[in-house]
Write an enzyme that holds these catalytic residues in place. Structure first.
Site, PDB file in Angstrom:
ATOM      1  N   CYS A 325       3.028  18.681   4.762  1.00 45.94           N
ATOM      2  CA  CYS A 325       2.161  19.766   5.202  1.00 45.94           C
ATOM      3  C   CYS A 325       0.714  19.341   5.356  1.00 45.94           C
ATOM      4  O   CYS A 325      -0.202  19.924   4.763  1.00 45.94           O
ATOM      5  CB  CYS A 325       2.297  20.932   4.253  1.00 45.94           C
ATOM      6  SG  CYS A 325       3.967  21.590   4.348  1.00 45.94           S
ATOM      7  N   TYR A 353       6.145  -2.836   1.278  1.00 47.88           N
ATOM      8  CA  TYR A 353       5.189  -1.748   1.039  1.00 47.88           C
ATOM      9  C   TYR A 353       5.643  -0.433   1.660  1.00 47.88           C
ATOM     10  O   TYR A 353       4.817   0.338   2.154  1.00 47.88           O
ATOM     11  CB  TYR A 353       3.786  -2.146   1.530  1.00 47.88           C
ATOM     12  CG  TYR A 353       3.339  -3.462   0.951  1.00 47.88           C
ATOM     13  CD1 TYR A 353       3.031  -3.548  -0.402  1.00 47.88           C
ATOM     14  CD2 TYR A 353       3.293  -4.614   1.719  1.00 47.88           C
ATOM     15  CE1 TYR A 353       2.656  -4.757  -0.962  1.00 47.88           C
ATOM     16  CE2 TYR A 353       2.929  -5.831   1.167  1.00 47.88           C
ATOM     17  CZ  TYR A 353       2.611  -5.892  -0.176  1.00 47.88           C
ATOM     18  OH  TYR A 353       2.252  -7.088  -0.725  1.00 47.88           O
TER      19      TYR A 353
HETATM   20  C1  LIG Z   1      -0.308  -8.327  -2.807  1.00 49.42           C
HETATM   21  C2  LIG Z   1      -0.418  -9.703  -3.318  1.00 49.42           C
HETATM   22  C3  LIG Z   1       0.366 -10.723  -2.764  1.00 49.42           C
HETATM   23  C4  LIG Z   1       1.302 -10.508  -1.602  1.00 49.42           C
HETATM   24  O1  LIG Z   1       0.634 -10.285  -0.387  1.00 49.42           O
HETATM   25  P1  LIG Z   1       1.462 -10.169   0.975  1.00 49.42           P
HETATM   26  O2  LIG Z   1       0.447  -9.922   2.014  1.00 49.42           O
HETATM   27  O3  LIG Z   1       2.429  -9.056   0.823  1.00 49.42           O
HETATM   28  O4  LIG Z   1       2.198 -11.433   1.179  1.00 49.42           O
HETATM   29  C5  LIG Z   1       0.276 -11.980  -3.339  1.00 49.42           C
HETATM   30  N1  LIG Z   1      -0.552 -12.226  -4.382  1.00 49.42           N
HETATM   31  C6  LIG Z   1      -1.325 -11.265  -4.934  1.00 49.42           C
HETATM   32  C7  LIG Z   1      -2.196 -11.587  -6.076  1.00 49.42           C
HETATM   33  C8  LIG Z   1      -1.286  -9.975  -4.417  1.00 49.42           C
HETATM   34  O5  LIG Z   1      -2.076  -9.038  -4.944  1.00 49.42           O
END
Ligand SMILES: *Cc1c(COP(=O)(O)O)cnc(C)c1O
Length: 413
Positions: A325, A353
């Protein structure tokens, strides 16, 4: 080919579907891209943290990258050895670090205050230091984490302070870490970051590994740009090997890819509830919303959307929206094969994600998840039920003044 129509029928919608073979293929391609003495890939499990997915990574020989103590616990539940887990949190409490140390996972420190705390309270504990190289990298501003104003890591300009603390407290710094953000298109950013790390690395004599984080960009649409991992691996390996030779030490090279590993392996299935023509456009209203897939609304992310129920229908222009909504647009002005009520739409790149950022907003159930391997489908998470919405809630009924006894307005005769 995954039979999405059948899965939608069998498990209902909305539904997340993951292709195990695709994940294996991505892992293998990443592994093969590098030619170094010792490579360790730590899957960043915040991208998709279902236990069955974690087990798949464990069986391929991966380690894990965890950003919370709960992710560490999930990893250990999936069977990962503590030494294969890197704990890379940001702004967590000393108590949480203490817990992680108790579990025996690899500790990554990203601020001076914590470095001092750990050095004083856990003498001799091997640590990895997260350095912020201040390189502008990454796609959307929300996922670019290495720039000058970023809250992540210890500034490369503070290395004299780090060295002082390390010397004073005799901290064995076994690892250096850098992660500049997600969706980094230009591999030069990694090379630049690497050169910066190499330039400060020689002051750490206990060093056994360098962790270059992640940020590899994946293709979200036809013709979209992405990191060419083979090309990158080749160039990067050469640099890394040269540095190892220079310091006379065979360091372990670590990466922490999340999106690269699982993005393309995921599909999100939704049912069309309503097709609504307005004066401005034709809306397709589906049985889900940003509560289940927030990336378009949160990051302006593009997810390809296909109508698998009418693959040969005439192509038309639609704006696909959810049932939440408030403004809840998955894709505006998309060209899709003619959409009819109860058609099934499939979103691509729904592995990373997507489920992991899903919520119960609007008091909706989070979707089920299915893993497909060799033509066989496995339910790896049940769709939530009303009981899940009630779980943990404590009912308190306050004695409030009832508003129901208002005298009826007298009718005038
Ligand atoms: C989120 C994150 C990743 C992964 O990043 P991607 O873009 O999904 O590959 C790796 N290392 C750290 C510390 C993160 O915070």
């Amino acid at each position: 080919m995954i039979n999405f129509q059948q899965l939608a029928q069998e498990y209902d919608t909305p539904l997340y579907v993951y292709d195990a073979e695709k994940i294996m293929e991505k892992y293998q391609s990443f592994y093969d891209a590098f030619d170094v003495h010792d490579l360790k890939i730590h899957y960043a499990c915040k991208a998709l943290s279902n236990l069955s997915i974690l087990k798949l990574f464990k069986n391929m020989g991966a380690g894990l990258d965890c950003v919370s103590i709960q992710e560490v616990r999930l990893g250990m539940k999936a069977g990962f050895a503590a030494e294969d887990i890197i704990y890379t949190p940001n702004n967590v409490s000393e108590q949480e670090f203490d817990k992680a140390i108790e579990y025996g996972v690899k500790i990554n420190v990203d601020n001076i205050q914590m470095l001092e705390y750990l050095g004083i309270n856990h003498p001799g504990l091997p640590l990895c230091v997260r350095i912020n190289p201040h390189l502008m990298a990454g796609g959307h501003s929300k996922i670019s984490v290495g720039h000058i104003d970023s809250k992540f890591g210890i500034s490369i300009h503070q290395m004299p302070l780090v060295n002082r603390i390390v010397r004073r407290l005799n901290i064995p710094v076994v690892g250096l870490h850098v992660h500049s953000g997600s969706d980094i298109l230009d591999p030069d950013v990694f090379i630049k970051a690497a050169d910066l790390i190499f330039s400060v690395a020689d002051s750490f004599e206990d060093l056994t590994y360098i962790d270059f984080g992640s940020g590899f960009k994946v293709k979200y649409k036809e013709g979209g740009l992405y990191t060419n991992i083979e090309q990158f691996g080749k160039i990067f390996s050469e640099r890394f090997n040269a540095f190892c030779k220079e310091i006379g030490k065979d360091l372990t090279l670590r990466f922490e890819p999340g999106k690269y590993m699982v993005s393309e392996a995921g599909y999100f299935l939704a049912n069309v509830n309503v097709v609504k023509q307005t004066t401005a456009c034709t809306f397709v209203g589906i049985d889900t919303g940003f509560n289940h897939l927030i990336r378009p609304m949160f990051y302006d992310a593009h997810h390809e959307i296909e109508n698998i129920s009418n693959p040969n229908g005439d192509q038309k222009i639609y704006t696909v929206v959810g049932y939440i909504c408030e403004t809840d647009t998955f894709g505006a002005d998309r060209i899709i094969n003619e959409v009819r009520k109860n058609d099934i739409l499939v979103f691509r790149n729904a592995g990373a994600y997507c489920f992991s950022m899903a919520s119960n907003y609007n008091s909706r159930y989070r979707p089920a998840e299915v893993l497909v391997y060799k033509g066989q489908d496995y339910l790896i998470r049940e769709r939530e039920t009303f009981e899940d919405l009630l779980k943990g809630q404590v009912e308190v009924e306050l004695e409030a003044i009832s508003q129901r006894s208002k005298k009826p307005i007298k009718s005038v005769h």
